[in-house]
Scaffold this motif. Structure first.
Motif, PDB file in Angstrom:
ATOM      1  N   TYR A  29       0.205   8.741  18.334  1.00 15.28           N
ATOM      2  CA  TYR A  29      -0.259   7.363  18.228  1.00 15.28           C
ATOM      3  C   TYR A  29       0.905   6.389  18.409  1.00 15.28           C
ATOM      4  N   LYS A  30       0.622   5.307  19.112  1.00 15.89           N
ATOM      5  CA  LYS A  30       1.559   4.192  19.212  1.00 15.89           C
ATOM      6  C   LYS A  30       0.909   3.001  18.517  1.00 15.89           C
ATOM      7  N   ILE A  31       1.471   2.618  17.388  1.00 15.42           N
ATOM      8  CA  ILE A  31       0.889   1.561  16.568  1.00 15.42           C
ATOM      9  C   ILE A  31       1.497   0.222  16.973  1.00 15.42           C
ATOM     10  N   LYS A  32       0.632  -0.669  17.456  1.00 18.48           N
ATOM     11  CA  LYS A  32       1.087  -1.986  17.903  1.00 18.48           C
ATOM     12  C   LYS A  32       0.545  -3.071  16.979  1.00 18.48           C
ATOM     13  N   SER A  33       1.259  -4.169  16.916  1.00 21.52           N
ATOM     14  CA  SER A  33       0.852  -5.265  16.042  1.00 21.52           C
ATOM     15  C   SER A  33      -0.366  -5.987  16.606  1.00 21.52           C
ATOM     16  N   ASN A  34      -1.288  -6.346  15.709  1.00 23.19           N
ATOM     17  CA  ASN A  34      -2.444  -7.158  16.092  1.00 23.19           C
ATOM     18  C   ASN A  34      -2.202  -8.644  15.867  1.00 23.19           C
ATOM     19  N   VAL A  35      -1.118  -8.952  15.159  1.00 23.19           N
ATOM     20  CA  VAL A  35      -0.860 -10.339  14.757  1.00 23.19           C
ATOM     21  C   VAL A  35       0.612 -10.675  14.979  1.00 23.19           C
ATOM     22  N   SER A  36       0.919 -11.951  14.812  1.00 17.83           N
ATOM     23  CA  SER A  36       2.311 -12.404  14.874  1.00 17.83           C
ATOM     24  C   SER A  36       2.864 -12.530  13.458  1.00 17.83           C
ATOM     25  N   GLY A  37       4.166 -12.347  13.315  1.00 13.78           N
ATOM     26  CA  GLY A  37       4.762 -12.519  12.001  1.00 13.78           C
ATOM     27  C   GLY A  37       6.153 -11.931  11.909  1.00 13.78           C
ATOM     28  N   LYS A  38       6.834 -12.288  10.834  1.00 15.12           N
ATOM     29  CA  LYS A  38       8.183 -11.794  10.568  1.00 15.12           C
ATOM     30  C   LYS A  38       8.108 -10.500   9.764  1.00 15.12           C
ATOM     31  N   VAL A  39       8.893  -9.516  10.153  1.00 17.21           N
ATOM     32  CA  VAL A  39       8.936  -8.239   9.443  1.00 17.21           C
ATOM     33  C   VAL A  39       9.706  -8.428   8.136  1.00 17.21           C
ATOM     34  N   ILE A  40       9.032  -8.171   7.009  1.00 16.03           N
ATOM     35  CA  ILE A  40       9.723  -8.286   5.716  1.00 16.03           C
ATOM     36  C   ILE A  40      10.022  -6.910   5.125  1.00 16.03           C
ATOM     37  N   PHE A  41       9.436  -5.858   5.723  1.00 16.82           N
ATOM     38  CA  PHE A  41       9.739  -4.500   5.260  1.00 16.82           C
ATOM     39  C   PHE A  41       9.567  -3.524   6.411  1.00 16.82           C
ATOM     40  N   SER A  42      10.572  -2.690   6.611  1.00 15.15           N
ATOM     41  CA  SER A  42      10.516  -1.627   7.610  1.00 15.15           C
ATOM     42  C   SER A  42      11.027  -0.351   6.953  1.00 15.15           C
ATOM     43  N   ASN A  43      10.142   0.623   6.794  1.00 17.19           N
ATOM     44  CA  ASN A  43      10.461   1.837   6.043  1.00 17.19           C
ATOM     45  C   ASN A  43      11.204   2.844   6.924  1.00 17.19           C
ATOM     46  N   THR A 116     -20.588 -26.316   8.226  1.00 19.91           N
ATOM     47  CA  THR A 116     -19.215 -26.270   7.718  1.00 19.91           C
ATOM     48  C   THR A 116     -18.986 -25.002   6.902  1.00 19.91           C
ATOM     49  N   LYS A 117     -19.974 -24.642   6.089  1.00 19.14           N
ATOM     50  CA  LYS A 117     -19.875 -23.426   5.280  1.00 19.14           C
ATOM     51  C   LYS A 117     -19.724 -22.189   6.165  1.00 19.14           C
ATOM     52  N   ALA A 118     -20.508 -22.127   7.238  1.00 21.57           N
ATOM     53  CA  ALA A 118     -20.429 -20.978   8.149  1.00 21.57           C
ATOM     54  C   ALA A 118     -19.041 -20.883   8.781  1.00 21.57           C
ATOM     55  N   ASP A 119     -18.484 -22.040   9.188  1.00 18.78           N
ATOM     56  CA  ASP A 119     -17.139 -22.049   9.783  1.00 18.78           C
ATOM     57  C   ASP A 119     -16.081 -21.590   8.779  1.00 18.78           C
ATOM     58  N   ILE A 120     -16.233 -22.021   7.531  1.00 22.75           N
ATOM     59  CA  ILE A 120     -15.273 -21.632   6.492  1.00 22.75           C
ATOM     60  C   ILE A 120     -15.332 -20.126   6.247  1.00 22.75           C
ATOM     61  N   LYS A 121     -16.536 -19.560   6.237  1.00 21.25           N
ATOM     62  CA  LYS A 121     -16.678 -18.119   6.001  1.00 21.25           C
ATOM     63  C   LYS A 121     -16.036 -17.314   7.132  1.00 21.25           C
ATOM     64  N   ILE A 122     -16.150 -17.821   8.360  1.00 19.06           N
ATOM     65  CA  ILE A 122     -15.493 -17.155   9.492  1.00 19.06           C
ATOM     66  C   ILE A 122     -13.976 -17.208   9.324  1.00 19.06           C
ATOM     67  N   LYS A 123     -13.464 -18.372   8.894  1.00 15.53           N
ATOM     68  CA  LYS A 123     -12.018 -18.511   8.690  1.00 15.53           C
ATOM     69  C   LYS A 123     -11.534 -17.567   7.597  1.00 15.53           C
ATOM     70  N   ILE A 124     -12.296 -17.442   6.517  1.00 12.86           N
ATOM     71  CA  ILE A 124     -11.920 -16.537   5.429  1.00 12.86           C
ATOM     72  C   ILE A 124     -11.854 -15.096   5.930  1.00 12.86           C
ATOM     73  N   ALA A 125     -12.850 -14.701   6.730  1.00 11.91           N
ATOM     74  CA  ALA A 125     -12.863 -13.334   7.276  1.00 11.91           C
ATOM     75  C   ALA A 125     -11.649 -13.096   8.165  1.00 11.91           C
ATOM     76  N   ASN A 126     -11.305 -14.091   8.989  1.00  7.00           N
ATOM     77  CA  ASN A 126     -10.144 -13.956   9.879  1.00  7.00           C
ATOM     78  C   ASN A 126      -8.842 -13.871   9.090  1.00  7.00           C
ATOM     79  N   LEU A 127      -8.733 -14.665   8.029  1.00  5.36           N
ATOM     80  CA  LEU A 127      -7.523 -14.633   7.206  1.00  5.36           C
ATOM     81  C   LEU A 127      -7.376 -13.292   6.493  1.00  5.36           C
ATOM     82  N   LYS A 128      -8.478 -12.772   5.969  1.00  3.86           N
ATOM     83  CA  LYS A 128      -8.434 -11.465   5.306  1.00  3.86           C
ATOM     84  C   LYS A 128      -8.029 -10.372   6.287  1.00  3.86           C
ATOM     85  N   ASP A 129      -8.556 -10.454   7.504  1.00  2.00           N
ATOM     86  CA  ASP A 129      -8.218  -9.467   8.527  1.00  2.00           C
ATOM     87  C   ASP A 129      -6.743  -9.567   8.905  1.00  2.00           C
TER      88      ASP A 129
END
Length: 235
Positions: A29-43, A116-129
């Motif tokens: 397997y080659k594990i690639k990032s799905n998101v952008s971000g700074k690496v804070i831990f590399s084991n 607005t509620k529906a849009d917020i729920k989508i944003k919450i799901a995206n943030l959790k993911d």
């Protein structure tokens, strides 16, 4: 007069019904990032070892977690507003002095809040993911290589690490198309010893490099040593 024909094809050598192949892990397997971000831990200490529900890479998710908390608070507020405006609409419907225009406007308030509620729920799901994808844990695969270090910045598609499944071994050989039916009824010998191994998979389309052969896979259990050359014979 005898003719000895030897085909040197990739890592496989074919002589009659004898093949040689490199014993590899069942899956890589080659594990690639799905998101952008700074690496804070590399084991890096687990490189070359088997994982045990181990954290391999973690990206900074602080902003996402703050955003998630505030968005969840916003959802609670919108739910309260929907409840209030819905009650107002129900009361307004019973008031004969209110025009249809006023009633429709009140109904639109409720609909807009629900949107607005529906849009917020989508944003919450995206943030959790996003938060989930910033913490990579391996259950029990062998960590072959780690490609990023602490403080590196990664983007979607960046290779983070490579892992291998050592639960079984895999041999890939390339058998001439005319011989495929013959090998199906023969016993398989591994390093000159009869085995109970059966053919795991036959690809019914000729290989792109070995154009006159089909790729054949053999799966082996209880492998002690990988990456060694193995003799495979059908007889």
């Amino acid at each position: 007069m005898r003719y000895l024909l030897v085909f040197f094809i990739s890592a496989n050598f074919v002589f009659a019904s004898v093949f040689y192949a490199k014993l590899e892990p069942i899956n890589s397997y080659k594990i690639k990032s799905n998101v952008s971000g700074k690496v804070i831990f590399s084991n890096e200490s687990i490189e070359g070892k088997k994982a045990n529900n181990s954290l391999i890479i973690e990206l900074d998710s602080y902003v996402d977690r703050v955003d998630l908390k505030q968005t969840q608070n916003k959802l609670e507020a919108v739910n309260s507003m929907i409840e209030i405006e819905s009650k107002n609409y129900e009361r307004m419907k019973r008031v004969s002095s209110k025009s249809d225009f006023e009633k429709d406007n009140q109904k639109l308030k409720v609909i807009n809040l629900q949107t607005t509620k529906a849009d917020i729920k989508i944003k919450i799901a995206n943030l959790k993911d996003s938060i989930k994808n910033k913490k990579l844990i391996e259950k029990n695969n062998y960590i072959y290589n780690i490609n990023v270090k602490r403080d590196d910045y990664v983007t979607p598609g960046t290779l983070l690490y490579e892992a291998k499944d050592l639960s079984k071994g895999k041999l890939e050989i390339f058998v001439p198309i005319d011989d495929i039916e013959k090998i199906k009824s023969k016993d398989i010998y591994i390093d000159d010893k009869k085995s109970d191994i059966i053919v795991s998979k036959i690809y019914d389309v000729a290989d792109s490099e070995h154009i006159s052969s089909y790729k054949v896979e053999l799966h082996l259990n209880n492998v002690k040593k990988f990456s060694r050359l193995v003799k495979v014979e059908f007889k």
